[in-house]
Design a protein around this motif. Structure first.
Motif, PDB file in Angstrom:
ATOM      1  N   PHE A  40      20.256  41.121   7.780  1.00 24.52           N
ATOM      2  CA  PHE A  40      19.533  39.920   7.341  1.00 24.52           C
ATOM      3  C   PHE A  40      18.811  40.171   6.016  1.00 24.52           C
ATOM      4  CE2 PHE A  40      19.681  38.609  11.924  1.00 24.52           C
ATOM      5  CZ  PHE A  40      20.444  37.469  11.709  1.00 24.52           C
ATOM      6  N   HIS A  41      18.268  41.365   5.888  1.00 25.58           N
ATOM      7  CA  HIS A  41      17.578  41.745   4.651  1.00 25.58           C
ATOM      8  C   HIS A  41      18.544  41.654   3.468  1.00 25.58           C
ATOM      9  CE1 HIS A  41      15.863  44.548   1.683  1.00 25.58           C
ATOM     10  NE2 HIS A  41      14.699  44.387   2.277  1.00 25.58           N
ATOM     11  N   GLN A  42      19.724  42.221   3.649  1.00 18.74           N
ATOM     12  CA  GLN A  42      20.704  42.224   2.547  1.00 18.74           C
ATOM     13  C   GLN A  42      21.140  40.804   2.194  1.00 18.74           C
ATOM     14  OE1 GLN A  42      23.894  45.061   3.334  1.00 18.74           O
ATOM     15  NE2 GLN A  42      22.397  46.468   4.188  1.00 18.74           N
ATOM     16  N   GLU A  43      21.371  40.008   3.241  1.00 20.38           N
ATOM     17  CA  GLU A  43      21.801  38.626   2.997  1.00 20.38           C
ATOM     18  C   GLU A  43      20.699  37.817   2.308  1.00 20.38           C
ATOM     19  OE1 GLU A  43      23.133  36.625   6.555  1.00 20.38           O
ATOM     20  OE2 GLU A  43      23.329  34.693   5.497  1.00 20.38           O
ATOM     21  N   PHE A  44      19.472  38.021   2.761  1.00 23.53           N
ATOM     22  CA  PHE A  44      18.337  37.276   2.193  1.00 23.53           C
ATOM     23  C   PHE A  44      18.133  37.662   0.718  1.00 23.53           C
ATOM     24  CE2 PHE A  44      13.469  36.559   2.451  1.00 23.53           C
ATOM     25  CZ  PHE A  44      13.600  35.253   1.997  1.00 23.53           C
ATOM     26  N   GLU A  45      18.240  38.939   0.415  1.00 27.05           N
ATOM     27  CA  GLU A  45      18.076  39.371  -0.985  1.00 27.05           C
ATOM     28  C   GLU A  45      19.109  38.696  -1.883  1.00 27.05           C
ATOM     29  OE1 GLU A  45      15.950  43.718  -1.513  1.00 27.05           O
ATOM     30  OE2 GLU A  45      18.095  43.669  -1.805  1.00 27.05           O
ATOM     31  N   GLN A  46      20.355  38.675  -1.412  1.00 23.11           N
ATOM     32  CA  GLN A  46      21.416  38.096  -2.227  1.00 23.11           C
ATOM     33  C   GLN A  46      21.235  36.578  -2.373  1.00 23.11           C
ATOM     34  OE1 GLN A  46      23.631  39.813  -4.099  1.00 23.11           O
ATOM     35  NE2 GLN A  46      23.843  37.746  -4.942  1.00 23.11           N
ATOM     36  N   LYS A  47      20.909  35.912  -1.250  1.00 26.19           N
ATOM     37  CA  LYS A  47      20.760  34.456  -1.294  1.00 26.19           C
ATOM     38  C   LYS A  47      19.562  34.060  -2.162  1.00 26.19           C
ATOM     39  CE  LYS A  47      23.554  32.653   2.265  1.00 26.19           C
ATOM     40  NZ  LYS A  47      23.723  32.580   3.712  1.00 26.19           N
ATOM     41  N   LEU A  48      18.516  34.866  -2.122  1.00 27.04           N
ATOM     42  CA  LEU A  48      17.349  34.575  -2.972  1.00 27.04           C
ATOM     43  C   LEU A  48      17.715  34.719  -4.447  1.00 27.04           C
ATOM     44  CD1 LEU A  48      14.161  36.243  -1.461  1.00 27.04           C
ATOM     45  CD2 LEU A  48      14.459  33.850  -2.066  1.00 27.04           C
ATOM     46  N   ALA A  49      18.441  35.799  -4.773  1.00 23.15           N
ATOM     47  CA  ALA A  49      18.840  36.012  -6.173  1.00 23.15           C
ATOM     48  C   ALA A  49      19.681  34.823  -6.644  1.00 23.15           C
ATOM     49  CB  ALA A  49      19.614  37.319  -6.307  1.00 23.15           C
ATOM     50  N   ASP A  50      20.589  34.353  -5.789  1.00 25.14           N
ATOM     51  CA  ASP A  50      21.434  33.205  -6.156  1.00 25.14           C
ATOM     52  C   ASP A  50      20.579  31.960  -6.327  1.00 25.14           C
ATOM     53  OD1 ASP A  50      23.536  34.917  -5.898  1.00 25.14           O
ATOM     54  OD2 ASP A  50      24.185  34.175  -3.929  1.00 25.14           O
ATOM     55  N   TYR A  51      19.690  31.715  -5.359  1.00 22.28           N
ATOM     56  CA  TYR A  51      18.876  30.498  -5.415  1.00 22.28           C
ATOM     57  C   TYR A  51      17.985  30.506  -6.656  1.00 22.28           C
ATOM     58  CZ  TYR A  51      15.431  26.937  -4.609  1.00 22.28           C
ATOM     59  OH  TYR A  51      14.618  25.851  -4.798  1.00 22.28           O
ATOM     60  N   LEU A  52      17.350  31.646  -6.906  1.00 21.05           N
ATOM     61  CA  LEU A  52      16.372  31.716  -8.008  1.00 21.05           C
ATOM     62  C   LEU A  52      17.051  31.826  -9.373  1.00 21.05           C
ATOM     63  CD1 LEU A  52      13.845  34.190  -6.318  1.00 21.05           C
ATOM     64  CD2 LEU A  52      13.452  31.753  -6.754  1.00 21.05           C
ATOM     65  N   GLY A  53      18.313  32.253  -9.376  1.00 22.51           N
ATOM     66  CA  GLY A  53      18.998  32.440 -10.657  1.00 22.51           C
ATOM     67  C   GLY A  53      18.485  33.676 -11.387  1.00 22.51           C
ATOM     68  N   VAL A  54      18.361  34.774 -10.636  1.00 22.55           N
ATOM     69  CA  VAL A  54      17.882  36.029 -11.226  1.00 22.55           C
ATOM     70  C   VAL A  54      18.858  37.143 -10.855  1.00 22.55           C
ATOM     71  CG1 VAL A  54      15.458  35.316 -11.110  1.00 22.55           C
ATOM     72  CG2 VAL A  54      16.432  36.612  -9.205  1.00 22.55           C
ATOM     73  N   PRO A  55      18.912  38.227 -11.649  1.00 25.03           N
ATOM     74  CA  PRO A  55      19.905  39.272 -11.346  1.00 25.03           C
ATOM     75  C   PRO A  55      19.600  40.090 -10.095  1.00 25.03           C
ATOM     76  CG  PRO A  55      18.762  39.721 -13.441  1.00 25.03           C
ATOM     77  CD  PRO A  55      18.250  38.414 -12.940  1.00 25.03           C
ATOM     78  N   TYR A  56      18.352  40.553  -9.942  1.00 23.89           N
ATOM     79  CA  TYR A  56      18.053  41.459  -8.824  1.00 23.89           C
ATOM     80  C   TYR A  56      16.743  41.108  -8.143  1.00 23.89           C
ATOM     81  CZ  TYR A  56      21.717  44.174 -10.979  1.00 23.89           C
ATOM     82  OH  TYR A  56      22.924  44.568 -11.511  1.00 23.89           O
ATOM     83  N   VAL A  57      16.792  41.071  -6.814  1.00 23.71           N
ATOM     84  CA  VAL A  57      15.592  40.836  -6.005  1.00 23.71           C
ATOM     85  C   VAL A  57      15.386  42.067  -5.133  1.00 23.71           C
ATOM     86  CG1 VAL A  57      14.629  39.451  -4.108  1.00 23.71           C
ATOM     87  CG2 VAL A  57      15.961  38.329  -5.910  1.00 23.71           C
ATOM     88  N   SER A  58      14.169  42.551  -5.047  1.00 24.26           N
ATOM     89  CA  SER A  58      13.806  43.581  -4.058  1.00 24.26           C
ATOM     90  C   SER A  58      12.753  42.964  -3.150  1.00 24.26           C
ATOM     91  CB  SER A  58      13.213  44.817  -4.731  1.00 24.26           C
ATOM     92  OG  SER A  58      14.168  45.410  -5.584  1.00 24.26           O
ATOM     93  N   LEU A  59      13.067  42.877  -1.877  1.00 23.09           N
ATOM     94  CA  LEU A  59      12.138  42.254  -0.926  1.00 23.09           C
ATOM     95  C   LEU A  59      11.001  43.211  -0.572  1.00 23.09           C
ATOM     96  CD1 LEU A  59      14.724  40.605   1.477  1.00 23.09           C
ATOM     97  CD2 LEU A  59      13.220  39.437  -0.162  1.00 23.09           C
ATOM     98  N   PHE A  60       9.848  42.612  -0.287  1.00 25.97           N
ATOM     99  CA  PHE A  60       8.664  43.393   0.095  1.00 25.97           C
ATOM    100  C   PHE A  60       7.962  42.761   1.281  1.00 25.97           C
ATOM    101  CE2 PHE A  60       7.776  46.863  -2.790  1.00 25.97           C
ATOM    102  CZ  PHE A  60       8.742  46.666  -3.754  1.00 25.97           C
TER     103      PHE A  60
END
Ligand code: T4K
Length: 368
Positions: A40-60
């Motif tokens: 879920f963490h991996q999926e959420f990171e990728q979906k957030l990056a897509d939604y936000l239009g940014v290259p890399y997201v690191s969740l905290f």
């Protein structure tokens, strides 16, 4: 506790559909994978990056740890120029990292750190600037970019309020060296607690991911002084569902902001913020500024609202520079921060959340 309190709070979180969340929890129960970069963490990171239009997201696990790790990731040492008109976490992250916060004044309209005032505070010890997109309104990103280039400084944006905000069709999170987000329960986009760092290249993302996992590179090698800032699977699954209704939440908030503006526009002494040109806002807060020609002082109005069960908040009063661990700093004086002081003494954030009803807005505006 009564199921339907008549209180109107400054904000109220939007929650995912409980049955759908239970289904995701069932998967977690079946897999028994609870944290440490799960599916879920991996999926959420990728979906957030897509939604936000940014290259890399690191969740905290939250925005504050994200700020602290962002400073470590860029190895920021020395003086960091920042705003006093923000939540305490912005400058606490600097103190935790043994940096010296240097306060500069803000612009008189939106309350964002001023590029001109920031430049006045630059010394040979300055290493970075930490502006805040306060209330989600973008700072002068081009101005800060030029300043950073001129003096060879890093920029970390505290974008805790700026989820989904765009300028000229581009995410505001794509500026600076790093940006951090907060997904706290009180934010436009919430995962109960949570946060993220937005980075722009893979090497930096990797470094951030090591830092949030004790510094582990692999099972036996620790390459940096890390911390535990990880988001767990229960929260990542929650976040995935939250992402599905964020656009509709922002649209509802926009309607609320428009209704407030329409209703409050005739009231002398009440100033509110207009949308900025070419900006997609997220309407995270609805601050008003109680000016001297209003018949009540800001605090009288705040208490009047409270007496009528409307729990507005004075974000951001007192100024960060007035708290005990900052007030001794040479830049924490009222003389250095006249605009920030005025805004902090005038501001009230009115209730703002997707499910706020028209009748409630009418009641608030009527009282004003
Ligand atoms: N940078 C900036 C610029 C920030 O504003 C923040 C956080 C951060 C960094 C750090 O991010 P995090 O580490 O928090 O992820 C709140 C939040 O706790 C804080 O996240 C936020 N900024 C700050 C502006 O506001 P409080 O002390 O005002 O929250 P509290 O508990 O009084 O809640 C406010 C209202 O929200 C309540 O009246 C009712 C409502 N509420 C609150 C919670 C927690 C709910 O309806 N449900 C809830 O679960 O700090």
């Amino acid at each position: 506790m009564k199921a339907h309190s008549p209180k109107i709070l400054v904000t109220q979180p939007t929650l995912p559909d409980l049955d759908r969340y239970k289904a995701l929890l069932q998967e977690i129960w079946d897999n028994k994978w609870l944290t440490n970069n799960g599916a879920f963490h991996q999926e959420f990171e990728q979906k957030l990056a897509d939604y936000l239009g940014v290259p890399y997201v690191s969740l905290f696990s939250n925005g504050t740890i994200a700020l602290m790790v962002a400073l470590k990731a860029l190895n920021i040492q020395g003086e960091v120029i920042t705003t006093p008109f923000t939540f305490i976490a912005t400058s606490h992250s600097l103190l935790w990292n043994n940096n010296t916060p240097v306060f500069a004044d803000v612009d008189p309209v939106y309350g964002n750190l001023s590029v001109t005032e920031a430049e006045k505070q630059i010394t040979d010890k300055t290493t970075a600037i930490m502006p805040v997109h306060v209330y989600g309104n973008p700072v002068d990103v081009d101005g800060f970019e030029q300043l950073a280039r001129k003096y060879n400084l890093k920029i970390i944006y505290d974008a805790a309020h700026a989820f989904g905000v765009q300028q000229n069709g581009k995410s505001i999170l794509n500026y600076g060296d790093l940006s951090i987000l907060s997904f706290h329960a009180t934010k436009t986009f919430n995962t109960v607690e949570g946060g993220a760092i937005i980075s722009h290249d893979l090497a930096t993302k990797k470094q951030i991911d090591y830092l949030k996992n004790f510094g582990f590179e692999n099972e036996t090698s620790v390459i940096t002084l890390g911390i535990n800032g990880k988001m767990n699977e229960l929260i990542a699954a929650f976040g995935l569902l939250q992402l599905e209704h964020i656009d509709s939440d922002i649209a509802k908030r926009q309607k609320i902001a428009e209704l407030y503006r329409k209703t409050l526009s005739g009231i002398k002494g009440i100033r509110f913020l207009e949308d900025m040109p070419h900006v997609r806002h997220n309407y995270s807060y609805f601050p008003i500024f109680v000016e001297p020609d209003y018949p009540l002082t800001r605090d009288e109005l705040y208490h009047k609202l409270k007496a009528n069960n409307i729990f507005s908040r004075r974000y951001f009063y007192p100024l960060v520079s007035d708290f005990p661990m900052y007030q001794h700093l040479p830049t924490a004086t009222r003389d250095n921060l006249p605009v920030a002081h005025t805004l902090a003494e005038q501001v009230i954030c009115l209730p703002m959340y997707a499910e706020l009803k028209k009748s409630e807005i009418d009641k608030i505006c009527q009282l004003l």
